[in-house]
Structure formats: structure tokens, C-alpha cells
Design a protein around this motif. Structure first.
Motif, PDB file in Angstrom:
ATOM      1  N   GLU A  35      -8.618   0.711  12.646  1.00  0.00           N
ATOM      2  CA  GLU A  35     -10.299   0.328  12.947  1.00  0.00           C
ATOM      3  C   GLU A  35     -11.288   1.093  12.137  1.00  0.00           C
ATOM      4  O   GLU A  35     -12.130   0.236  11.689  1.00  0.00           O
ATOM      5  CB  GLU A  35     -10.427   1.038  14.509  1.00  0.00           C
ATOM      6  N   GLN A  36     -10.917   2.124  11.529  1.00  0.00           N
ATOM      7  CA  GLN A  36     -11.739   2.579  10.460  1.00  0.00           C
ATOM      8  C   GLN A  36     -11.710   2.139   9.139  1.00  0.00           C
ATOM      9  O   GLN A  36     -12.381   1.622   8.548  1.00  0.00           O
ATOM     10  CB  GLN A  36     -11.523   3.966  10.416  1.00  0.00           C
ATOM     11  N   ARG A  37     -10.399   1.521   8.977  1.00  0.00           N
ATOM     12  CA  ARG A  37      -9.997   0.831   7.679  1.00  0.00           C
ATOM     13  C   ARG A  37     -10.652  -0.464   7.608  1.00  0.00           C
ATOM     14  O   ARG A  37     -11.310  -1.012   6.610  1.00  0.00           O
ATOM     15  CB  ARG A  37      -8.539   0.638   7.585  1.00  0.00           C
ATOM     16  N   ALA A  38     -10.926  -0.951   8.761  1.00  0.00           N
ATOM     17  CA  ALA A  38     -11.616  -2.377   8.992  1.00  0.00           C
ATOM     18  C   ALA A  38     -13.089  -2.295   8.641  1.00  0.00           C
ATOM     19  O   ALA A  38     -13.733  -3.264   8.151  1.00  0.00           O
ATOM     20  CB  ALA A  38     -11.400  -3.089  10.338  1.00  0.00           C
ATOM     21  N   ILE A  39     -13.853  -1.194   8.921  1.00  0.00           N
ATOM     22  CA  ILE A  39     -15.159  -0.859   8.809  1.00  0.00           C
ATOM     23  C   ILE A  39     -15.147  -0.676   7.276  1.00  0.00           C
ATOM     24  O   ILE A  39     -16.057  -1.206   6.632  1.00  0.00           O
ATOM     25  CB  ILE A  39     -15.616   0.379   9.512  1.00  0.00           C
ATOM     26  N   VAL A  40     -14.544   0.387   6.747  1.00  0.00           N
ATOM     27  CA  VAL A  40     -14.555   0.453   5.190  1.00  0.00           C
ATOM     28  C   VAL A  40     -14.255  -0.928   4.503  1.00  0.00           C
ATOM     29  O   VAL A  40     -14.911  -1.178   3.405  1.00  0.00           O
ATOM     30  CB  VAL A  40     -13.378   1.446   4.819  1.00  0.00           C
ATOM     31  N   ASP A  41     -13.377  -1.697   4.727  1.00  0.00           N
ATOM     32  CA  ASP A  41     -12.956  -2.872   4.167  1.00  0.00           C
ATOM     33  C   ASP A  41     -14.266  -3.777   4.217  1.00  0.00           C
ATOM     34  O   ASP A  41     -14.567  -4.433   3.140  1.00  0.00           O
ATOM     35  CB  ASP A  41     -11.645  -3.676   4.578  1.00  0.00           C
ATOM     36  N   ARG A  42     -15.035  -3.881   5.247  1.00  0.00           N
ATOM     37  CA  ARG A  42     -16.066  -4.728   5.219  1.00  0.00           C
ATOM     38  C   ARG A  42     -17.199  -4.228   4.427  1.00  0.00           C
ATOM     39  O   ARG A  42     -17.780  -5.009   3.811  1.00  0.00           O
ATOM     40  CB  ARG A  42     -16.811  -4.753   6.782  1.00  0.00           C
ATOM     41  N   GLU A  43     -17.510  -2.976   4.365  1.00  0.00           N
ATOM     42  CA  GLU A  43     -18.333  -2.508   3.375  1.00  0.00           C
ATOM     43  C   GLU A  43     -17.997  -2.560   1.966  1.00  0.00           C
ATOM     44  O   GLU A  43     -18.982  -2.741   1.137  1.00  0.00           O
ATOM     45  CB  GLU A  43     -18.863  -0.858   3.832  1.00  0.00           C
ATOM     46  N   THR A  44     -16.586  -2.462   1.816  1.00  0.00           N
ATOM     47  CA  THR A  44     -16.080  -2.507   0.198  1.00  0.00           C
ATOM     48  C   THR A  44     -16.526  -3.985  -0.214  1.00  0.00           C
ATOM     49  O   THR A  44     -16.765  -4.272  -1.302  1.00  0.00           O
ATOM     50  CB  THR A  44     -14.633  -2.071   0.354  1.00  0.00           C
ATOM     51  N   ARG A  45     -16.207  -4.916   0.848  1.00  0.00           N
ATOM     52  CA  ARG A  45     -16.546  -6.529   0.246  1.00  0.00           C
ATOM     53  C   ARG A  45     -17.677  -6.617   0.038  1.00  0.00           C
ATOM     54  O   ARG A  45     -18.108  -7.250  -0.938  1.00  0.00           O
ATOM     55  CB  ARG A  45     -15.718  -7.275   1.802  1.00  0.00           C
ATOM     56  N   ARG A  46     -18.861  -6.053   0.624  1.00  0.00           N
ATOM     57  CA  ARG A  46     -20.193  -6.142   0.359  1.00  0.00           C
ATOM     58  C   ARG A  46     -20.368  -5.694  -1.136  1.00  0.00           C
ATOM     59  O   ARG A  46     -21.012  -6.225  -2.013  1.00  0.00           O
ATOM     60  CB  ARG A  46     -20.969  -5.304   1.286  1.00  0.00           C
ATOM     61  N   TYR A  47     -19.911  -4.778  -1.399  1.00  0.00           N
ATOM     62  CA  TYR A  47     -19.937  -3.994  -2.706  1.00  0.00           C
ATOM     63  C   TYR A  47     -19.334  -4.788  -3.763  1.00  0.00           C
ATOM     64  O   TYR A  47     -20.049  -5.320  -4.972  1.00  0.00           O
ATOM     65  CB  TYR A  47     -19.408  -2.559  -2.801  1.00  0.00           C
ATOM     66  N   ASN A  48     -18.149  -5.519  -3.589  1.00  0.00           N
ATOM     67  CA  ASN A  48     -17.439  -6.427  -4.237  1.00  0.00           C
ATOM     68  C   ASN A  48     -18.547  -7.612  -4.532  1.00  0.00           C
ATOM     69  O   ASN A  48     -18.479  -8.231  -5.515  1.00  0.00           O
ATOM     70  CB  ASN A  48     -15.937  -6.785  -3.956  1.00  0.00           C
TER      71      ASN A  48
END
Length: 211
Positions: free
Chosen positions: A107-120
Motif C-alpha cells: 500500500e505504501q509502495r503504491a503511494i510512492v510509485d504515484r508520486e515518483t511517476r509525477r516526478y518522472n
């Protein structure tokens, strides 16, 4: 709470996330272990707080660069410099982020992945802006982003503040090397370059053979 996060960052960096206990964190801030739970419910929650704080700082700074009126080449340079300086000035936090993110729950990984995608997406947007203006070569934007950020992210493993080069010198080096990989290049001339011995583009001689 800031003191607890700072202690956790240092311990996670020095000992590793899995080797650090809540008791270690409590001892570092002078609290009883039970009292620590008044501030944070688990070690996992501390890890996600640290990682999201790092991402929030990165995204905020990159959004500002992307919105600026700088030309794409300068935006790209500033993005690379910002990324490296973020690692250098927050080495503990970024080490924890880049090295320990695998320990997050799904669940935490999904949050971080979403925010990382924004940076990318911001990095890709700067690159695509440069392509549209003829500054960068038209390559796969996602691969360009992953190549650039992959090179920058490894910086935490070997950067030393007391090294022979300053942070500014290393940032300039990264910008130069990475930019040369994506910069648009003029089309090769079909005519023979000077000093080519009179060879045409087709490989023949410019002069007729003597009778």
C-alpha cells in the motif's frame, strides 16, 4: 516529531532499516519505547514519512523549474543540478529513500510509485519540450528519463563532501555528459570533409583517372 525523524534517518542510514529497532530510535531521542508510540505508530510509518518528505521536496523544486521561462536546455541542466544537490544536501534522507524503499508495504509502495511517476513526468516534459524546439533528439522519453535519473540516483553511493571535486563541478560534469547524449545534432554533410583526400560521399575520387 522532527527530532524523531532525524534520528530515524541517521539510524536507517547507518544500520539499515531492518537492523534498526523502535528501541534504537527511542534511545536516540531519549524517550521510553512506550512514549515513542505517542508520536509514531510503527517503524514502517516512519519510513514512509521520510520517503514522502524527500519526494515532496524534489517534486516542488522540479515543478518550479518546469514552470519557469528558461529554455529547455537550461531547464534540463537545472533539473540535473537540483537532483544532485538534493542528494548531497540531504544525504541521509535520500540514502534511506533510494536504498530502503523496497521495505515499504504494498500500500505504501503504491503511494510512492504515484508520486515518483509525477516526478518522472516532469523530467519527461522538460525533455519533450526540448524535442519540440529542436534542442534534443527525438528518443523514447521514458528511457531518457530513466537513464538520466538512474545516473543521478547512484550519486548517493559514492558522493563524498570532502572529495577532490566540488558539488558544483560534479553537477556541471553530469550536465555536460547527459546533455551530450540527447542534444540534437546537425545532419551529416553529404560532401567530403576537408582533408579527406578528395573522396566523394559515394567513395569515389573527385578527379578523373589520368589517361
Amino acid at each position: 516529531m522532527a527530532e524523531i525523524m532525524a534520528a530515524a534517518i541517521q539510524l536507517f542510514k547507518d544500520k539499515g532499516y531492518h537492523a534498526t529497532s523502535m528501541q534504537d530510535i527511542a534511545d536516540a531521542v531519549g524517550l521510553q519505547k512506550g512514549s515513542l508510540y505517542h508520536y509514531i505508530s510503527s517503524k514502517e510509518d516512519l519510513l514512509i514519512l521520510i520517503i514522502r518528505e524527500a519526494l515532496a521536496q524534489y517534486i516542488s523544486n522540479l515543478e518550479e523549474i518546469a514552470r519557469s521561462n528558461l529554455p529547455p536546455r537550461d531547464k534540463f541542466a537545472e533539473a540535473v543540478r537540483h537532483h544532485l544537490k538534493g542528494i548531497a544536501t540531504n544525504l541521509g534522507m535520500l540514502t534511506v529513500f533510494l536504498r530502503e524503499a523496497h521495505a515499504l508495504t504494498p500500500e505504501q509502495r503504491a503511494i510512492v510509485d504515484r508520486e515518483t511517476r509525477r516526478y518522472n513526468e516532469l523530467v519527461e516534459g522538460i525533455y519533450q519540450e526540448g524535442v519540440a524546439q529542436g534542442v534534443f533528439r527525438p528518443l523514447n522519453p521514458k528511457l531518457v528519463c530513466r537513464t538520466v535519473l538512474g545516473a543521478c540516483n547512484w550519486f548517493y553511493r559514492w558522493y563524498r563532501p570532502d572529495g577532490p571535486l566540488s558539488l558544483e563541478e560534479m553537477a556541471d560534469f553530469f550536465v555536460d555528459v547527459l546533455f551530450r547524449g540527447i542534444e540534437a545534432r546537425p545532419a551529416a554533410s553529404e560532401t567530403a570533409p576537408p582533408g579527406s583526400g578528395g573522396q566523394s560521399a559515394a567513395g569515389g575520387s573527385d578527379t578523373s583517372a589520368g589517361a
